[in-house]
Design a protein around this motif. Structure first.
Motif, PDB file in Angstrom:
ATOM      1  N   ASN A  73       0.955  -1.391   0.224  1.00 52.00           N
ATOM      2  CA  ASN A  73      -0.027   0.078  -0.111  1.00 52.00           C
ATOM      3  C   ASN A  73       0.816   1.233  -0.018  1.00 52.00           C
ATOM      4  O   ASN A  73       0.308   2.360   0.399  1.00 52.00           O
ATOM      5  CB  ASN A  73      -0.889   0.112   1.207  1.00 52.00           C
ATOM      6  N   SER A  75       3.614   3.788  -2.195  1.00 51.91           N
ATOM      7  CA  SER A  75       3.953   4.113  -3.484  1.00 51.91           C
ATOM      8  C   SER A  75       5.664   4.081  -3.461  1.00 51.91           C
ATOM      9  O   SER A  75       6.261   4.463  -2.528  1.00 51.91           O
ATOM     10  CB  SER A  75       3.737   5.561  -3.974  1.00 51.91           C
ATOM     11  N   ARG A 103       0.545   3.929  -5.485  1.00 56.13           N
ATOM     12  CA  ARG A 103      -0.518   3.347  -4.815  1.00 56.13           C
ATOM     13  C   ARG A 103      -1.761   4.180  -4.375  1.00 56.13           C
ATOM     14  O   ARG A 103      -2.898   3.512  -4.222  1.00 56.13           O
ATOM     15  CB  ARG A 103       0.193   2.590  -3.648  1.00 56.13           C
ATOM     16  N   ASN A 106      -3.800   4.053  -7.634  1.00 55.15           N
ATOM     17  CA  ASN A 106      -3.617   2.886  -8.364  1.00 55.15           C
ATOM     18  C   ASN A 106      -3.323   3.010  -9.762  1.00 55.15           C
ATOM     19  O   ASN A 106      -3.867   2.572 -10.735  1.00 55.15           O
ATOM     20  CB  ASN A 106      -5.042   2.202  -8.201  1.00 55.15           C
TER      21      ASN A 106
END
Length: 290
Positions: A73, A75, A103, A106
């Motif tokens: 979760n 980046s 993240r 997404n």
């Protein structure tokens, strides 16, 4: 993906045992140490923070699952470089893959630049260059790639992602084929690490034992494999091919991926292609009805 399939082929070989170190690459940056503040390195508790690892080698893939769990979760960015060279010094392939994992939104943007191919019947004087960018937006289920060839021609594609398999598993798998490994504990600016080094391939290894072999991984205490590298030789089509590769995870928690400038152009071109494919079919159906 023709030329890009080279890197996939190479990574398949590497997953069987080959991925990692570039002699010109560095480990994670660390703060400078003075005479009174030496770099910490101890074998008191080797491997204590790396699940599945002992001085006898990798026992399982638990540490890889830990790596993914930490980054699931968050980046982050990865960079992987690969160079394949024949025994006579001819470079047959060079590849650079950079990937941004955003993240929060997404989204993912990957850029891959390659020069050359896995075809070994080249003198190295005319290696084709190619750049591929892949944009993935999981929220809208969008996957579009832009491929630019050396002659300037551009093509767009959609469908399942065809990005390179620059994965942490392939990056550390060569250590499985090391006859012996050494484990050290080191401290860098972003935390403590277990540093795993293999310097000799096993007798049944994919890698040639009469050639230099080096495989290394820097695994942070939270489970993140921040850096992995190899310098090995394999045999392909009767040729000895030296593979120099490194893999780096960086900018954890700081990455954002912006939709590329070519996105709208790609979308319009793909829609036109889809329309052209539908038109003949519609005309044929009309003629049959008449």
């Amino acid at each position: 993906m023709s030329r890009l399939s080279l890197l996939l082929v190479l990574l398949v070989v590497l997953t069987a045992g080959c991925n990692g170190i570039s002699s010109g690459s560095s480990a994670p940056d660390r703060d400078p140490y003075g005479v009174d503040d030496p770099l910490e390195s101890s074998l008191a508790n080797p491997g204590e923070n790396v699940a599945g690892l002992t001085e006898a080698g990798f026992q399982n893939d638990t540490f890889v699952r830990d790596h993914h769990a930490v980054l699931e979760n968050r980046s982050y960015a990865t960079t992987q470089t690969t160079t394949a060279t024949l025994a006579n010094g001819t470079t047959v392939f060079e590849g650079h893959v950079s990937t941004l994992y955003d993240r929060r939104h997404n989204q993912m943007l990957q850029t891959e630049r390659t020069r050359g191919s896995w075809e070994l019947n080249t003198d190295g004087s005319d290696l084709e260059e190619r750049t591929t960018q892949l944009w993935v937006d999981e929220e809208t289920e969008t996957r579009i790639s832009r491929i630019e060839h050396e002659n300037g021609s551009v093509e767009f594609d959609t469908g399942p992602p065809r990005y390179s398999r620059a994965t942490v598993y392939s990056a550390v798998s060569p250590l499985r084929e090391a006859a012996e490994i050494a484990i050290e504990r080191e401290t860098y600016a972003d935390g403590r690490y277990t540093v795993v080094t293999g310097t000799e391939p096993a007798a049944d290894s994919t890698f040639l034992e009469d050639e230099p072999f080096s495989a290394r991984a820097f695994i942070r205490d939270d489970g993140v494999v921040r850096y992995a590298a190899i310098n090995v030789t394999i045999r392909r089509d009767g040729e000895r091919v030296h593979v120099d590769q490194n893999y780096l995870v960086e900018d954890i928690g700081e990455v954002s991926a912006n939709r590329p400038d070519w996105y709208e152009e790609a979308k319009e071109e793909l829609e036109r292609e889809e329309q052209r494919e539908r038109t003949p079919k519609a005309e044929t159906e009309t003629e049959i009805e008449d």
